[in-house]
Motif scaffolding. Structure first.
Motif, PDB file in Angstrom:
ATOM      1  N   ARG A 148       3.743   0.257   2.290  1.00 42.59           N
ATOM      2  CA  ARG A 148       3.547  -0.612   3.437  1.00 42.59           C
ATOM      3  C   ARG A 148       3.062  -1.982   2.942  1.00 42.59           C
ATOM      4  O   ARG A 148       2.105  -2.063   2.171  1.00 42.59           O
ATOM      5  N   ILE A 149       3.712  -3.031   3.380  1.00 46.15           N
ATOM      6  CA  ILE A 149       3.275  -4.386   3.047  1.00 46.15           C
ATOM      7  C   ILE A 149       2.103  -4.745   3.957  1.00 46.15           C
ATOM      8  O   ILE A 149       2.270  -4.869   5.174  1.00 46.15           O
ATOM      9  N   THR A 150       0.931  -4.888   3.384  1.00 52.19           N
ATOM     10  CA  THR A 150      -0.268  -5.163   4.184  1.00 52.19           C
ATOM     11  C   THR A 150      -0.571  -6.653   4.290  1.00 52.19           C
ATOM     12  O   THR A 150      -1.177  -7.099   5.267  1.00 52.19           O
ATOM     13  N   ASN A 151      -0.200  -7.425   3.300  1.00 50.93           N
ATOM     14  CA  ASN A 151      -0.361  -8.880   3.388  1.00 50.93           C
ATOM     15  C   ASN A 151       0.641  -9.543   2.452  1.00 50.93           C
ATOM     16  O   ASN A 151       1.139  -8.909   1.505  1.00 50.93           O
ATOM     17  N   GLY A 152       0.931 -10.769   2.736  1.00 54.77           N
ATOM     18  CA  GLY A 152       1.906 -11.484   1.921  1.00 54.77           C
ATOM     19  C   GLY A 152       1.905 -12.976   2.228  1.00 54.77           C
ATOM     20  O   GLY A 152       1.323 -13.435   3.213  1.00 54.77           O
ATOM     21  N   ASN A 153       2.558 -13.716   1.383  1.00 56.39           N
ATOM     22  CA  ASN A 153       2.658 -15.160   1.573  1.00 56.39           C
ATOM     23  C   ASN A 153       3.894 -15.667   0.856  1.00 56.39           C
ATOM     24  O   ASN A 153       4.356 -15.074  -0.125  1.00 56.39           O
ATOM     25  N   ILE A 154       4.434 -16.759   1.357  1.00 54.71           N
ATOM     26  CA  ILE A 154       5.574 -17.411   0.731  1.00 54.71           C
ATOM     27  C   ILE A 154       5.465 -18.912   0.998  1.00 54.71           C
ATOM     28  O   ILE A 154       5.050 -19.329   2.083  1.00 54.71           O
ATOM     29  N   ALA A 155       5.768 -19.692  -0.002  1.00 56.45           N
ATOM     30  CA  ALA A 155       5.732 -21.150   0.117  1.00 56.45           C
ATOM     31  C   ALA A 155       6.981 -21.722  -0.543  1.00 56.45           C
ATOM     32  O   ALA A 155       7.308 -21.371  -1.679  1.00 56.45           O
ATOM     33  N   ILE A 156       7.697 -22.559   0.195  1.00 55.81           N
ATOM     34  CA  ILE A 156       8.924 -23.189  -0.307  1.00 55.81           C
ATOM     35  C   ILE A 156       8.786 -24.696  -0.099  1.00 55.81           C
ATOM     36  O   ILE A 156       8.449 -25.147   1.003  1.00 55.81           O
ATOM     37  N   SER A 157       9.022 -25.443  -1.135  1.00 57.07           N
ATOM     38  CA  SER A 157       8.936 -26.899  -1.023  1.00 57.07           C
ATOM     39  C   SER A 157      10.026 -27.533  -1.872  1.00 57.07           C
ATOM     40  O   SER A 157      10.446 -26.973  -2.891  1.00 57.07           O
ATOM     41  N   THR A 158      10.461 -28.678  -1.437  1.00 56.41           N
ATOM     42  CA  THR A 158      11.488 -29.417  -2.174  1.00 56.41           C
ATOM     43  C   THR A 158      11.392 -30.888  -1.811  1.00 56.41           C
ATOM     44  O   THR A 158      10.816 -31.255  -0.776  1.00 56.41           O
ATOM     45  N   ASP A 182       0.855  -1.187   0.000  1.00 57.94           N
ATOM     46  CA  ASP A 182       0.000   0.000   0.000  1.00 57.94           C
ATOM     47  C   ASP A 182       0.894   1.241   0.000  1.00 57.94           C
ATOM     48  O   ASP A 182       1.720   1.405   0.907  1.00 57.94           O
ATOM     49  N   PRO A 183       0.750   2.145  -0.974  1.00 57.83           N
ATOM     50  CA  PRO A 183       1.644   3.310  -1.026  1.00 57.83           C
ATOM     51  C   PRO A 183       1.222   4.456  -0.104  1.00 57.83           C
ATOM     52  O   PRO A 183       1.876   5.513  -0.116  1.00 57.83           O
ATOM     53  N   TYR A 184       0.165   4.297   0.712  1.00 53.59           N
ATOM     54  CA  TYR A 184      -0.330   5.398   1.534  1.00 53.59           C
ATOM     55  C   TYR A 184      -0.017   5.162   3.011  1.00 53.59           C
ATOM     56  O   TYR A 184       0.074   4.020   3.469  1.00 53.59           O
ATOM     57  N   GLN A 185       0.128   6.277   3.724  1.00 53.30           N
ATOM     58  CA  GLN A 185       0.421   6.243   5.144  1.00 53.30           C
ATOM     59  C   GLN A 185      -0.857   5.973   5.950  1.00 53.30           C
ATOM     60  O   GLN A 185      -1.972   6.002   5.409  1.00 53.30           O
ATOM     61  N   THR A 186      -0.691   5.691   7.234  1.00 54.76           N
ATOM     62  CA  THR A 186      -1.817   5.470   8.141  1.00 54.76           C
ATOM     63  C   THR A 186      -1.675   6.368   9.359  1.00 54.76           C
ATOM     64  O   THR A 186      -0.582   6.844   9.681  1.00 54.76           O
ATOM     65  N   ASP A 187      -2.809   6.569  10.025  1.00 50.99           N
ATOM     66  CA  ASP A 187      -2.761   7.349  11.251  1.00 50.99           C
ATOM     67  C   ASP A 187      -2.440   6.428  12.424  1.00 50.99           C
ATOM     68  O   ASP A 187      -2.150   5.237  12.245  1.00 50.99           O
ATOM     69  N   THR A 188      -2.535   6.956  13.614  1.00 53.02           N
ATOM     70  CA  THR A 188      -2.168   6.169  14.797  1.00 53.02           C
ATOM     71  C   THR A 188      -3.137   5.020  15.063  1.00 53.02           C
ATOM     72  O   THR A 188      -2.823   4.087  15.793  1.00 53.02           O
ATOM     73  N   PHE A 189      -4.331   5.068  14.471  1.00 53.08           N
ATOM     74  CA  PHE A 189      -5.312   4.003  14.645  1.00 53.08           C
ATOM     75  C   PHE A 189      -5.248   2.961  13.531  1.00 53.08           C
ATOM     76  O   PHE A 189      -6.011   1.994  13.544  1.00 53.08           O
ATOM     77  N   GLY A 190      -4.360   3.167  12.558  1.00 56.20           N
ATOM     78  CA  GLY A 190      -4.207   2.197  11.481  1.00 56.20           C
ATOM     79  C   GLY A 190      -5.040   2.474  10.253  1.00 56.20           C
ATOM     80  O   GLY A 190      -5.056   1.649   9.324  1.00 56.20           O
ATOM     81  N   TYR A 191      -5.724   3.633  10.202  1.00 52.79           N
ATOM     82  CA  TYR A 191      -6.544   3.953   9.038  1.00 52.79           C
ATOM     83  C   TYR A 191      -5.713   4.736   8.019  1.00 52.79           C
ATOM     84  O   TYR A 191      -4.857   5.550   8.391  1.00 52.79           O
ATOM     85  N   ARG A 192      -5.979   4.495   6.736  1.00 50.33           N
ATOM     86  CA  ARG A 192      -5.222   5.139   5.666  1.00 50.33           C
ATOM     87  C   ARG A 192      -5.505   6.638   5.632  1.00 50.33           C
ATOM     88  O   ARG A 192      -6.626   7.091   5.879  1.00 50.33           O
ATOM     89  N   ILE A 193      -4.454   7.391   5.288  1.00 51.40           N
ATOM     90  CA  ILE A 193      -4.598   8.818   5.039  1.00 51.40           C
ATOM     91  C   ILE A 193      -4.054   9.111   3.650  1.00 51.40           C
ATOM     92  O   ILE A 193      -3.205   8.365   3.129  1.00 51.40           O
TER      93      ILE A 193
END
Length: 917
Positions: A745-755, A716-727
């Motif tokens: 800001r990275i708001t969610n993500g996932n990674i999977a590694i298998s071998t 997310d390219p936008y900042q947040t206030d002290t309560f976590g809401y976007r501004i």
């Protein structure tokens, strides 16, 4: 060709042909005074019962000037007597079918005794009988065949007699067989009947299917000296059906076991047949002593059968299972699995002695052959169960932690290549939250893209407007959501909602402009809803109130787009001649689209206060934007006007390396470094705030052809206030340089590694390939439900399926995901993180001992959720397995020793104990 014998095959054949011609001409008796009689001749002549036919003699008779003292000519004129060559009577000792014989060395013909002896790799074929041996003697008088073997100078047996007939194979020291009666007797015989091997000191064959054996052994071990066998003094076998014997006792390694049975009965029939399914014993502190798997298998006809099983426990609990299967070749096949559990578990508390529960499960799998009705398909995969059913299945850790179930029934019909109708019914449930969702019936009608301006007959280059395509997609669905404990007809009606969606895409393929491909498009979408949801802030109790009204509501969306994409290639090959890397190629595929969407959905949204962050006076708090159609089947319509661009870049990197082993293509081998990585986003010029959309990042790769990596994130390219809401302020627009100044800001993500790794020195590659092919063929025959049942059994009992052909193997997988979402009470934001590590591996302690384990570790909870291990012992025709699950919903211990053969699978020693947590 060996020259040490008396005659070769060519000379013998010439001699037989000469004798045959001599015998044919031996019946012309015009020059003899009397006719000799050969009663035992193979070509015995019987009196001709056909009426003689006298030919007309047109030659005038002349006086005989010679005085005959004695007329040696019979009264019947041999000139005018004709023999009927069409219906020649057969000899009494002749065979009713030809005999084909051959040998690689020589053949001896004994004419007086009417015997033929074949030497070295002799073979005789008569009807369905095929006999091979080192030497074979055929006695034509007795119609008897005798086959024997010989020993070389080292004492090795060469050419042991083998006879094949009616699907049975017989190996013996001596075989004597009568062609006419089809009876025979053998010495030291081994015959294969399905999976069973029968070894007899003497075996008498009375017809093509019935045998009698004297001093016989019955086993599934294919060694010359079997590891185990059942011994009987007398036995009768009916080929491919059954074997019965008198008093019988088992023996191991040649040592008799003092356990005698008055008789033995061994089914040898192939295919399906009805019978009792024996149980296995178990013991549990929570369930008591148990008999598991007791049941009956019934074949009703060629198209239908049913399996009935039950689990019985001493504390009063029980389980009942019914599994009918059906099939009609070239039309359809399917199976059902109905289960009912009455669980009575010893309670660890003091309030009550036992805890009882009733659960059920319904599984149905149905598949229709595509050739049955062209243009129509029907399939079903139903998996419905009580939310606690999986938790109460003993000795199956994988099922205990399966928290989601889903079902699907689908029917489709196609008219030509343009129209398609699909009807589906879906089900899903979460066993942890006890939420159940039913979606039925659902309808979808599709009109594939067609080109109204296109000519029926192509002539020359098509015009650009002829590539204008239009289509239609229409769907309608019904949905019900409820808790398992609240299930009732009234609940279904109260939670029922329906909806419909219509979409008309219009596209145009323009000619490429150099390396650019341009694709304009127009899309119109309309949604129908059955209810509206209103939200309002309760200033007294400081919470959000909701209310629902039912009716028919609609919304629409319209969008215009113009897409441009291309591909850029880059190559770097300045590594030098001695470098292991020859070149690296980078492919960049940028894409950009221009789109406009008018604001047709803002009237279906409302701004609602969700907290009192700045005071408890009205209006002093954060506001959230909600749609009246949140939670609907097809989702809320998009709000706000959009006029901007969408953009993204996809990349992949490959390398060419020099290979010393692979000399093809000049010794260069292409490998993938990164399969793909890039991002997508959009920018809305017409929005009053938050014009730049979040970036979707992704990467996927397969390192060294072994390690699979997949990762994704949302920034997310936008900042947040002290309560976590976007501004409405970018993260890189911070007043001073610091840790808050970043690209987003990275708001969610996932990674999977298998071998997975496996020993390269497989003991027997041909056996491994044959096993893989057999499993693949079996998978094509079994239904999906049967495959899942076999897979579940293999997971619960891995020691029984240990592969000693692979010295060691290891599989690892790691996954991590996190997401940021608003709290259920709208009091702020929370981040949920999940991490787990799973493994599965085994290795051979010795060539006959294998050890393996698998488990699941929850990194967030810092706890092993499931762990099991096993030890397996290879015993040729037997197998010993020990399965232990010390961690999990059930702690289990299982010891089993059983034959590998499927026909003796139930002849096992089993010890099972498990403890319910």
């Amino acid at each position: 060709m060996m020259n040490g014998r008396k005659n070769n095959l060519k000379d013998g054949s010439a001699l037989i042909l000469s004798l045959w011609l001599l015998l044919l001409t031996s019946n012309i008796w015009a020059n003899y005074f009397s006719i000799p009689h050969f009663d035992k001749s193979l070509t015995q002549i019987k009196p001709d019962t056909t009426k003689p036919v006298r030919a007309l003699d047109t030659i005038p008779k002349k006086a005989d000037s010679l005085r005959r003292i004695a007329d040696t000519i019979h009264s019947k004129d041999t000139v005018i007597n004709k023999t009927d060559t069409v219906n020649v009577p057969a000899s009494e000792d002749s065979l009713d079918a030809p005999v084909a014989y051959k040998a690689s060395d020589s053949m001896v013909l004994n004419v007086p005794d009417k015997k033929i002896t074949l030497f070295s790799k002799a073979n005789i074929k008569y009807k369905d009988m095929d006999l091979s041996a080192d030497s074979i003697e055929m006695d034509n008088q007795k119609q008897l065949v005798t086959a024997t073997y010989r020993k070389d100078t080292a004492g090795k047996i060469i050419g042991k007699p083998v006879m094949l007939q009616s699907g049975s194979k017989m190996n013996s020291d001596v075989i004597k067989y009568n062609f006419k009666s089809q009876k025979g007797i053998t010495e030291n015989t081994m015959t294969i009947q399905g999976e069973m091997l029968v070894i007899g000191e003497k075996v008498k064959k009375i017809n093509d299917k019935d045998y009698y054996a004297y001093r016989s052994q019955f086993t599934t071990c294919n060694l010359d000296t079997p590891h185990f066998a059942f011994r009987a003094n007398k036995m009768k076998m009916v080929s491919q059906k059954l074997a019965v014997s008198g008093p019988i006792h088992p023996e191991f390694e040649g040592v008799p076991v003092p356990i005698y049975l008055p008789f033995g009965f061994f089914p040898l029939s192939q295919g399906r047949h009805s019978g009792i399914l024996p149980p296995q014993f178990s013991q549990s502190e929570q369930f008591g002593l148990g008999l598991e798997g007791l049941g009956y298998y019934k074949v009703l006809n060629d198209n239908f059968d049913v399996t009935l099983r039950s689990n019985l426990y001493s504390y009063g609990g029980y389980s009942l299972f019914a599994t009918p299967t059906y099939r009609v070749r070239y039309r359809y096949n399917g199976s059902m699995n109905l289960a009912y559990q009455y669980s009575r578990i010893l309670s660890s508390g003091t309030e009550q002695e036992f805890t009882t529960s009733k659960t059920y499960s319904i599984n149905w799998s149905h598949t229709v052959d595509s050739r049955a009705r062209p243009g129509q398909t029907f399939s079903a995969n139903v998996n419905i169960a009580s939310t606690k059913f999986n938790q109460l299945i003993p000795n199956n850790p994988q099922a205990n932690f399966t928290n989601t179930l889903s079902s699907s029934i689908a029917y489709s019909k196609t008219w030509g290549s343009r129209y398609n109708l699909t009807a589906t019914a879906n089900h899903s449930q979460n066993n942890q939250t006890q939420d159940i969702n039913l979606s039925l019936p659902n309808l979808a009608f599709t009109v594939n893209t067609f080109y109204p301006l296109q000519k029926k007959e192509f002539t020359g280059t098509p015009k650009w407007y002829e590539k204008l395509g239009i289509g239609y997609n229409g769907t309608a669905a019904n949905q019900m959501n409820f808790k398992e404990k609240d299930f009732s007809v009234r609940t279904l009606l109260d939670t029922l909602q329906w909806g419909a969606q219509h979409s008309i895409p219009i596209q145009l393929s323009l000619p490429p402009l150099g390396a650019l491909q341009i694709s304009p498009g127009i899309s119109y979408q309309e949604k129908w809803y059955s209810r509206k949801m209103y939200r309002s802030w309760d200033s007294v109790n400081y919470k959000i109130d909701t209310s629902i009204t039912k009716g028919l509501y609609r919304s629409s969306d319209l969008s215009f787009s113009l897409g441009v994409n291309t591909a850029l290639y880059g190559m770097f090959d300045k590594f030098g001649k001695k470098s292991p890397i020859a070149a690296i190629r980078h492919v960049i595929r940028p894409n950009i689209s221009f789109s406009y969407k008018p604001d047709l959905g803002s009237k279906f949204y409302q701004n609602v206060q969700v907290d009192t962050a700045f005071g408890k006076a009205p209006g002093q708090g954060h506001y959230q934007r909600f749609s009246y159609f949140d939670g609907s089947i097809y989702g809320a319509p998009s709000s706000g006007v959009f006029g901007g661009i969408g953009f993204g870049i996809d990349n992949n990197i490959e390398a060419k390396v020099r290979s010393k082993k692979d000399t093809a293509n000049g010794g260069l081998k292409k490998i993938r470094l990164i399969d793909g990585f890039g991002f997508t986003s959009s920018y809305n010029y017409l929005a009053d705030s938050f014009k730049l959309a979040p970036f979707s990042l992704y990467i996927r790769s397969t390192l060294f052809e072994k390690i699979n990596i997949t990762a994704g994130a949302t920034m997310d390219p936008y900042q947040t206030d002290t309560f976590g809401y976007r501004i409405n302020r970018y993260t890189w627009q911070s007043s001073k340089f610091g840790y808050k100044k970043s690209l987003g800001r990275i708001t969610n993500g996932n990674i999977a590694i298998s071998t997975s790794f496996q020993s390269s020195n497989v003991k027997d590659k041909k056996a491994a390939q044959a096993k893989e092919d057999a499993l693949r063929q079996q998978g094509g025959v079994l239904t999906a439900e049967e495959q899942q049942m076999q897979l579940a059994y293999a997971r619960a009992n891995p020691a029984e399926f240990a592969d000693f052909n692979v010295p060691w193997s290891l599989s690892l997988s790691y996954s991590m995901s996190f997401s940021k979402s608003i709290k259920p009470d709208y009091s702020g934001w929370q981040t949920q993180t999940f991490q787990n590590l799973s493994w599965n591996g085994d290795f051979n302690l010795t060539p006959k001992w294998k050890f393996g384990m698998n488990g699941y570790y929850d990194i967030k909870a810092s706890k092993i959720q499931q762990f099991s291990m096993y030890i397996s012992r290879e015993m040729h025709c037997w197998q010993l397995s020990i399965n232990v699950t010390p961690v999990g919903l059930y702690r289990t211990f299982n010891f089993t020793i059983s034959p590998k053969s499927g026909i003796l699978r139930d002849l096992r020693l089993n010890r099972t104990r498990y403890f319910y947590q």
